[in-house]
Each structure stands twice: as structure tokens, then as C-alpha cells.
Write a protein that holds these residues in place. Structure first.
Motif, short mmCIF file in Angstrom:
data_model
loop_
_atom_site.label_atom_id
_atom_site.label_comp_id
_atom_site.label_asym_id
_atom_site.label_seq_id
_atom_site.Cartn_x
_atom_site.Cartn_y
_atom_site.Cartn_z
N LEU A 163 -23.65 -43.66 -25.31
CA LEU A 163 -24.33 -42.38 -25.28
C LEU A 163 -23.49 -41.36 -24.52
N ILE A 164 -23.46 -40.12 -25.04
CA ILE A 164 -22.74 -39.02 -24.39
C ILE A 164 -23.68 -37.82 -24.39
N GLU A 165 -24.12 -37.42 -23.24
CA GLU A 165 -25.13 -36.36 -23.15
C GLU A 165 -24.64 -35.05 -23.75
N SER A 166 -23.40 -34.65 -23.43
CA SER A 166 -22.90 -33.37 -23.94
C SER A 166 -22.76 -33.40 -25.46
N GLN A 167 -22.51 -34.56 -26.03
CA GLN A 167 -22.44 -34.70 -27.49
C GLN A 167 -23.81 -34.44 -28.11
N VAL A 168 -24.83 -35.04 -27.53
CA VAL A 168 -26.19 -34.85 -28.04
C VAL A 168 -26.63 -33.40 -27.90
N ARG A 169 -26.35 -32.81 -26.75
CA ARG A 169 -26.74 -31.42 -26.51
C ARG A 169 -26.03 -30.47 -27.46
N LEU A 170 -24.75 -30.74 -27.72
CA LEU A 170 -24.00 -29.89 -28.65
C LEU A 170 -24.56 -30.01 -30.07
N ALA A 171 -24.87 -31.22 -30.49
CA ALA A 171 -25.45 -31.42 -31.83
C ALA A 171 -26.79 -30.69 -31.95
N GLU A 172 -27.61 -30.79 -30.92
CA GLU A 172 -28.90 -30.09 -30.93
C GLU A 172 -28.71 -28.58 -31.02
N LYS A 173 -27.72 -28.05 -30.30
CA LYS A 173 -27.47 -26.61 -30.32
C LYS A 173 -27.00 -26.17 -31.70
N LEU A 174 -26.10 -26.93 -32.30
CA LEU A 174 -25.59 -26.57 -33.62
C LEU A 174 -26.70 -26.59 -34.66
N ILE A 175 -27.56 -27.60 -34.61
CA ILE A 175 -28.66 -27.68 -35.58
C ILE A 175 -29.62 -26.51 -35.41
N SER A 176 -29.82 -26.07 -34.17
CA SER A 176 -30.71 -24.92 -33.93
C SER A 176 -30.15 -23.64 -34.52
N LEU A 177 -28.85 -23.58 -34.77
CA LEU A 177 -28.18 -22.40 -35.33
C LEU A 177 -27.81 -22.57 -36.80
N SER A 178 -28.13 -23.71 -37.37
CA SER A 178 -27.66 -24.09 -38.69
C SER A 178 -28.15 -23.18 -39.82
N PRO A 179 -27.32 -22.97 -40.86
CA PRO A 179 -27.75 -22.24 -42.04
C PRO A 179 -28.47 -23.13 -43.06
N ILE A 180 -28.68 -24.38 -42.66
CA ILE A 180 -29.33 -25.36 -43.53
C ILE A 180 -30.74 -25.62 -43.02
N SER A 181 -31.68 -25.79 -43.92
CA SER A 181 -33.07 -26.06 -43.52
C SER A 181 -33.35 -27.56 -43.53
N GLY A 182 -34.46 -27.94 -42.90
CA GLY A 182 -34.89 -29.33 -42.92
C GLY A 182 -34.22 -30.19 -41.87
N GLU A 183 -34.50 -31.49 -41.94
CA GLU A 183 -33.95 -32.44 -40.97
C GLU A 183 -32.44 -32.55 -41.16
N GLN A 184 -31.72 -32.48 -40.05
CA GLN A 184 -30.26 -32.50 -40.11
C GLN A 184 -29.66 -33.42 -39.05
N LYS A 185 -28.41 -33.78 -39.30
CA LYS A 185 -27.66 -34.57 -38.33
C LYS A 185 -26.23 -34.04 -38.25
N VAL A 186 -25.53 -34.40 -37.17
CA VAL A 186 -24.16 -33.95 -36.95
C VAL A 186 -23.28 -35.15 -36.65
N PHE A 187 -22.10 -35.16 -37.26
CA PHE A 187 -21.11 -36.20 -36.97
C PHE A 187 -19.86 -35.52 -36.44
#
Length: 436
Positions: free
Chosen positions: A82-106
Motif C-alpha cells: 500500500l502507498i498512501e500518496s498513490q491512493v490519494r493521487l488516484a482519488e484526486k484524478l478520478i474527482s477531476l476525470s472527464p469520464i463518468s461512472g466508476e473508475q480506476k487508475v493504473f
């Protein structure tokens, strides 16, 4: 070390095909905001930002502190933990995403890897190895991404792991349809309809994905108009084909009008790839998209040793917050709009300018001679700018497009200073032509 000596050592140990700008290559050793200094103490306005990468600027205290703080704790652990900054960054990106619905980041380590991963997810999800890319595109320097790049100069091998078909973007550099239509929107629609024909004639009909840059980067900052992208998206939806928006160069407010380049068209992609500006120079890339597509890899295993590492994600998160808190997108819109006006005025004064294009702080000047692409003029222009303290890039199929992409913190005053230098450089290019 003197630049000449470093250059000789560079040539002795690094591949000869690595491109270096300028007749006398320079070493940049320090940066501050949108200014940089070379090893000989010369100061420059950085109007290329490490190939459209240094989006917030050099040595931004908030980003430097975030990297320093993380480096004092732990450099690396990998995606096995687990990497906290990785999770937080993914959450931030999804909050700004141009895509709707459930999303994930790799997370990965570069734009090339991001596009590789997106294609992996798309082909796995669709059960197809077929991909549609665009002429004039550039998607990376890895084996797979070179295979979907639509420029021969960036494709050292015809081999590819994918079955690729190339569509026509509505621009004169890459489409033989250009010149048949007086109205740009008619050309855009005609090129979009060609995608339908391409699917019907050059594929099995079950294509995995269509991948496109909203503004083609290495292709010379060629923008895909909304009329083109919106019609293409309708065609893709009719066939169930995924849309991958390559935002490696256009994301995070660079285009001024929107946070993501694709938003200008009103099109919602299925996957978005990013890198460059995400880390402001740190090595990081990512794929963000619909959860079911990214999860389609299961039950196979996949990993990215350096993707989403603690230092890169901590720095990228600080960079993203800096962009948002300082409304750099607005600055890109305002300063970029002012600079484009200045460039358009120069186009009216200098016959060697064939076209000015782009949005926000992603602008290009195409240089021509007697209406034909002039790569030598681009080289001369860059040298003239460097001598006068401004660094720019180049691109385009024939290497005649000047690429202008400073950090989004650049001021109106600096843009005016650069425009003055561009005027002088264009005059020098034209004077050189008259001598020939």
C-alpha cells in the motif's frame, strides 16, 4: 564542464540517434519558474518545458518540499505494498476525470507505458487486437506505441503486436482530402465518415479501440476539431469500439479552455492516458478509465515496479494541487490567448509563417517557403531564438512546426518578450532566404 567537452563525451557513450537541439548543444543546469540557465550562465525563457512536461514550472517550492519530505522517509516500496500518496493521487484524478461512472487508475513510469497499458486493457476487454490510430499521431517510444504512431520518422520498425489501421485527421499535413472542402467543418465530417469506411473495409469490424491525441503533439500541435471527434465518437459507439484519449501533452489545463484536452469536443472517452505534466518532470504516467475495462485484465497478473512509487506520487499530488490552487488553467487561457494573438499578427507580417494553431499554452507556428514545409527555416528559427534567450521546440511530419509550450505559470510580460524574439527570429529566417 564546458558544453563542447560534455557533447564529445555524450557522443562517445550514448546512441547517435538521440536528437540534440542546436548546432552547439547546451546543458540546462538550473531553473526557476519559467526561466532556466545553462552551464555557461546564459538565461532563457523556457517555452518548451522539457517537451511539454514542466507544467507548473521549475523549482516550485511546494513540489520540491513534497518530494524532499517523501525522500527522507522512503524512496521505494513497489505496487506490492500500500502507498498512501498513490491512493490519494488516484482519488484526486478520478474527482477531476472527464469520464463518468466508476473508475480506476493504473500508474506507470511514462507516457509510452501509459498508452501501452491502455491498449492492453482495451484489447483484453474487447477480445480484439485491432486498433485505429491517426496519421500524424505519436504515442510513445516503446515497441507497442511505435506501432500505433502515424509518422514514419518515429517508426524504426514496421513490426507491431497490434493490427493497426490509420484514419485521416482533418488537417492538410496528414489528409489527402484537404483541399476538396472550402468549409473546415465539412472536411472534419468527411474525415470522420472515413472512420466508418475504415472499419468496414480495413478491419474485421470488431475493433478494440480508437486512440487519438486531442491535439497531436509531436505531429506539430495539430488540433482535432470538435465536429470531427463528436462524429467519430458516434461511429465508435455504434460498433462498441472504445475511445482512448491520449492526454500525455494536453491534460491538466494546458489547453486553457478545459482541464482535459478532450473536453473541448464534448466527447466522453472510455480511457484517458497521461504523463508529462502529471509529474512536472518526475517520471510518472497513468491510465484512468472505466473500472470494468481496467479490471478486464483479471485473473491475469500485472505489475509496474516503479509505477505509482512514493516519491513520484507525492510530487505529482503536490503538483496537481498547485495547478488547481493557483488556477493555472485560467492563466493558460489568458496568457495563451494573448500570445496566440501576437503570433497571428506576426503571421500577417512574415510570409514564412504558413499557419498559427493550437489552444492555451500549446501553440505552434508552421514555417513554409513558397507554400511548402521548410524544416531548415524551423532549425534557423530555433537557433535565432536561443541566441536571444528563448527556448522552443519543433515537430510536424516534416519538422517545420515550431512548438511553444511554456509552464502554465508564465506571465503576460514574458509572453510579450518571447513574441518580440519570435518577430526578430522570423525576420532573420526571411533574410536568410533572400540570401540563398
Amino acid at each position: 564542464m564546458r558544453p563542447g567537452e560534455l557533447y564529445e563525451r555524450h557522443r562517445a557513450v550514448l546512441p547517435g540517434w538521440i536528437s540534440l537541439y542546436y548546432e552547439r548543444p547546451i546543458e540546462l543546469v538550473r531553473g526557476e519558474g519559467f526561466r532556466v540557465w545553462d552551464s555557461e550562465g546564459n538565461e532563457y525563457l523556457d517555452f518548451f518545458g522539457g517537451i511539454v512536461t514542466t507544467i507548473s514550472g521549475h523549482a516550485i517550492p511546494e513540489i520540491v518540499e513534497a518530494v524532499k519530505e517523501q525522500a527522507q522517509k522512503i524512496f521505494h516500496s513497489s505496487t506490492l505494498y500500500l502507498i498512501e500518496s498513490q491512493v490519494r493521487l488516484a482519488e484526486k484524478l478520478i474527482s477531476l476525470s472527464p469520464i463518468s461512472g466508476e473508475q480506476k487508475v493504473f500508474f506507470v513510469g511514462s507516457g509510452s507505458e501509459a498508452n501501452e497499458a491502455a491498449l492492453l486493457f482495451a484489447t483484453q476487454y474487447r477480445g480484439s487486437s485491432e486498433v485505429i490510430a491517426l496519421r500524424g499521431s505519436y504515442h510513445g517510444g516503446s515497441f507497442g506505441t511505435m506501432g500505433i504512431t502515424g509518422q514514419s520518422s518515429w517508426r524504426p520498425t514496421p513490426r507491431t503486436a497490434l493490427d493497426v489501421s490509420y484514419a485521416l485527421p482533418p488537417h492538410r499535413s496528414y489528409s489527402p482530402l484537404y483541399g476538396r472542402y472550402d468549409d473546415p467543418e465539412e472536411l472534419a465530417r468527411a474525415c470522420a465518415e472515413d472512420v466508418q469506411n475504415l472499419i468496414e473495409t480495413s478491419t474485421t469490424g470488431r475493433v478494440a479501440a480508437f486512440i487519438a491525441e486531442p491535439i497531436q503533439g509531436v505531429g506539430g500541435f495539430v488540433e482535432l476539431p470538435p465536429a470531427y471527434l463528436s462524429r467519430v465518437k458516434e461511429i465508435l459507439d455504434e460498433h462498441g469500439i472504445l475511445f482512448v484519449s491520449d492526454e500525455v501533452q494536453t491534460a491538466f489545463g494546458r489547453t486553457g479552455s478545459h482541464f482535459w484536452g478532450i473536453e473541448q469536443s464534448g466527447v466522453e472517452p472510455d480511457l484517458v492516458t497521461m504523463a508529462k505534466g502529471l509529474g512536472n518532470g518526475l517520471a510518472i504516467g497513468a491510465v484512468m478509465g472505466r473500472a470494468e475495462i481496467i479490471d478486464a485484465l483479471s485473473p491475469k497478473l500485472h505489475i509496474s515496479t516503479f509505477g505509482g512509487n512514493p516519491i513520484s506520487t507525492a510530487g505529482a499530488l503536490a503538483n496537481l494541487e498547485y495547478i488547481l490552487e493557483n488556477d493555472l488553467q485560467k492563466n493558460a487561457d489568458e496568457v495563451g490567448g494573448y500570445l496566440k494573438e501576437r503570433l497571428l499578427a506576426l503571421a500577417g507580417e512574415h510570409r514564412c509563417v504558413g499557419e498559427v494553431r493550437g489552444r492555451g499554452l500549446m501553440l505552434a507556428i508552421e514555417l513554409v517557403r513558397d507554400g511548402a514545409p521548410d524544416p531548415r527555416a524551423a532549425t534557423a528559427f530555433m537557433e535565432a531564438c536561443r541566441e536571444r534567450g528563448v527556448l522552443v521546440g519543433k515537430g510536424g511530419l516534416r519538422g517545420n512546426a515550431i512548438r511553444i509550450a511554456p509552464p502554465l505559470t508564465v506571465t503576460r510580460e514574458a509572453a510579450g518578450e518571447a513574441a518580440r524574439v519570435f518577430d526578430e527570429a522570423l525576420s532573420r529566417v526571411e533574410a536568410g532566404e533572400r540570401v540563398v
